[in-house]
Design a protein around this motif. Structure first.
Motif, short mmCIF file in Angstrom:
data_model
loop_
_atom_site.label_atom_id
_atom_site.label_comp_id
_atom_site.label_asym_id
_atom_site.label_seq_id
_atom_site.Cartn_x
_atom_site.Cartn_y
_atom_site.Cartn_z
N THR A 187 0.83 -1.19 0.00
CA THR A 187 0.00 0.00 0.00
C THR A 187 0.87 1.24 0.00
O THR A 187 1.78 1.37 0.82
N ALA A 188 0.60 2.18 -0.89
CA ALA A 188 1.43 3.38 -1.00
C ALA A 188 1.37 4.18 0.29
O ALA A 188 0.30 4.43 0.82
N PRO A 189 2.50 4.59 0.82
CA PRO A 189 2.52 5.35 2.05
C PRO A 189 2.04 6.78 1.83
O PRO A 189 2.05 7.30 0.72
N THR A 190 1.61 7.43 2.91
CA THR A 190 1.13 8.81 2.82
C THR A 190 2.29 9.80 2.92
O THR A 190 2.10 10.97 2.67
N GLU A 191 3.45 9.36 3.32
CA GLU A 191 4.62 10.22 3.41
C GLU A 191 5.83 9.43 2.93
O GLU A 191 5.82 8.20 2.95
N PRO A 192 6.86 10.11 2.48
CA PRO A 192 8.03 9.38 1.99
C PRO A 192 8.63 8.51 3.09
O PRO A 192 8.84 8.99 4.22
N PRO A 193 8.92 7.25 2.80
CA PRO A 193 9.50 6.38 3.82
C PRO A 193 10.98 6.62 4.05
O PRO A 193 11.53 6.14 5.04
N VAL A 194 11.62 7.35 3.14
CA VAL A 194 13.05 7.60 3.23
C VAL A 194 13.31 9.09 3.06
O VAL A 194 12.79 9.71 2.14
N ALA A 195 14.08 9.66 3.99
CA ALA A 195 14.40 11.08 3.91
C ALA A 195 15.73 11.34 4.60
O ALA A 195 16.14 10.59 5.48
N VAL A 196 16.41 12.42 4.19
CA VAL A 196 17.66 12.84 4.82
C VAL A 196 17.43 14.19 5.48
O VAL A 196 16.94 15.13 4.83
N GLN A 197 17.78 14.27 6.76
CA GLN A 197 17.66 15.53 7.50
C GLN A 197 18.77 15.59 8.54
O GLN A 197 19.02 14.63 9.25
N ASP A 198 19.43 16.75 8.63
CA ASP A 198 20.50 16.96 9.60
C ASP A 198 21.58 15.89 9.52
O ASP A 198 22.12 15.45 10.53
N GLY A 199 21.88 15.44 8.30
CA GLY A 199 22.92 14.45 8.11
C GLY A 199 22.51 13.03 8.45
O GLY A 199 23.35 12.13 8.49
N VAL A 200 21.22 12.81 8.68
CA VAL A 200 20.72 11.47 9.04
C VAL A 200 19.80 10.94 7.95
O VAL A 200 18.84 11.62 7.55
N LEU A 201 20.12 9.75 7.45
CA LEU A 201 19.23 9.06 6.51
C LEU A 201 18.21 8.29 7.33
O LEU A 201 18.56 7.33 8.03
N ARG A 202 16.96 8.70 7.28
CA ARG A 202 15.89 8.10 8.09
C ARG A 202 15.05 7.17 7.21
O ARG A 202 14.55 7.59 6.17
N VAL A 203 14.92 5.93 7.64
CA VAL A 203 14.12 4.95 6.90
C VAL A 203 13.03 4.42 7.82
O VAL A 203 13.31 3.84 8.87
N ARG A 204 11.78 4.64 7.41
CA ARG A 204 10.65 4.10 8.17
C ARG A 204 10.32 2.72 7.59
O ARG A 204 9.81 2.59 6.49
N VAL A 205 10.66 1.67 8.34
CA VAL A 205 10.61 0.32 7.79
C VAL A 205 9.21 -0.28 7.78
O VAL A 205 8.96 -1.26 7.07
N ALA A 206 8.29 0.28 8.57
CA ALA A 206 6.92 -0.25 8.62
C ALA A 206 5.97 0.69 7.89
O ALA A 206 6.05 1.91 8.05
#
Length: 263
Positions: free
Chosen positions: A6-25
């Motif tokens: 199911t397509a997520p409502t927000e990007p699951p992957v983003a870079v902020q403040d030098g951190v690559l954030r991945v929302r795995v669920a």
């Protein structure tokens, strides 16, 4: 392992403040592994540049990742083909995560089961709380593990203990998971994710070139002899001494001030 489509409502992957954030669920999925995150995350990890100083894995609001969408397995007309395709996608992400040249931090509230447990095993720092529970979960479906769980778990807890956990589908509470090294820190349930975010930002703001060299040494150590590792450490610390981070760190220590590390 199965992946929510199911397509997520927000990007699951983003870079902020030098951190690559991945929302795995996947959001609103009951913490099912997010296929978009695996695909986008793999691409981001494979093209990681020097601006990224840490990787952060987060999951759902109450559970880190409960594994796959069992209903999707049930609905697949050719289950073996379906599972093969999903495993390939998941394993592309796992390969890139395991080879990441910067620290990998995870905030692990609630359940980390199946694929979720596999991901926890590939982090450098896993932060949990009293609510955190880990379980292989594959035997309950009649499946064998994936996500490198049979490779990573013995290296963390030892071969005999890993056999016990995987063959009996053991549920590990937070205290036992912390004692075994699957969780590296325990905090209050209400600050698990915020603490993981804080730590990832701190790592990304530190001497990132030095941290990358340290991570490189750690990754190489599994297949190196002591002599080889000592030689690699000599080369790395020599390079560090002449690097901007090394020069600033030593100068700040002697001058009794806080170092100002740059990227």
């Amino acid at each position: 392992m199965s992946i929510e489509e199911t397509a997520p409502t927000e990007p699951p992957v983003a870079v902020q403040d030098g951190v690559l954030r991945v929302r795995v669920a996947a959001p609103g999925s009951g913490s099912v592994l997010d296929g978009h995150a695996m695909d986008d995350g793999a691409r981001a990890l494979e093209s990681l540049d020097a601006s990224v100083g840490a990787i952060l894995l987060v999951g759902g609001a109450t559970n880190f990742c409960g594994g796959g969408d069992v209903a999707a397995f049930h609905a697949a007309p050719e289950r073996g083909v379906f599972v093969h395709q999903l495993a390939d996608r998941f394993h592309r992400f796992v390969r890139a995560l395991a080879a990441a040249p910067v620290p990998v931090v995870a905030g692990v509230p609630g359940w980390a089961a199946g694929a979720g447990m596999s991901l926890v095993c590939h982090t450098d720092i896993a932060i949990g709380g009293r609510s955190t529970k880990l379980r292989p979960a594959y035997p309950a479906l009649g499946f064998t593990p994936d996500g490198g769980l049979t490779w990573a778990l013995p290296r963390i807890v030892g071969v005999r203990r890993a056999r016990d956990i995987l063959l009996t589908d053991a549920v590990l509470g937070s205290d036992e998971a912390n004692r075994l090294g699957l969780l590296t820190r325990l905090v209050g349930d209400d600050v698990i994710v915020s603490e993981a975010e804080r730590l990832a930002r701190t790592l990304a703001a530190g001497p990132t070139a030095t941290v990358r060299r340290t991570k490189e040494l750690l990754l190489a150590s599994a297949g190196a002899s002591l002599d080889e590792q000592l030689d690699a450490e000599t080369a790395a610390i020599t390079a560090s001494a002449d690097s901007p981070d090394g020069i600033e760190g030593v100068d700040a220590f002697v001058e009794k001030r806080r170092p100002s590390f740059g990227r």
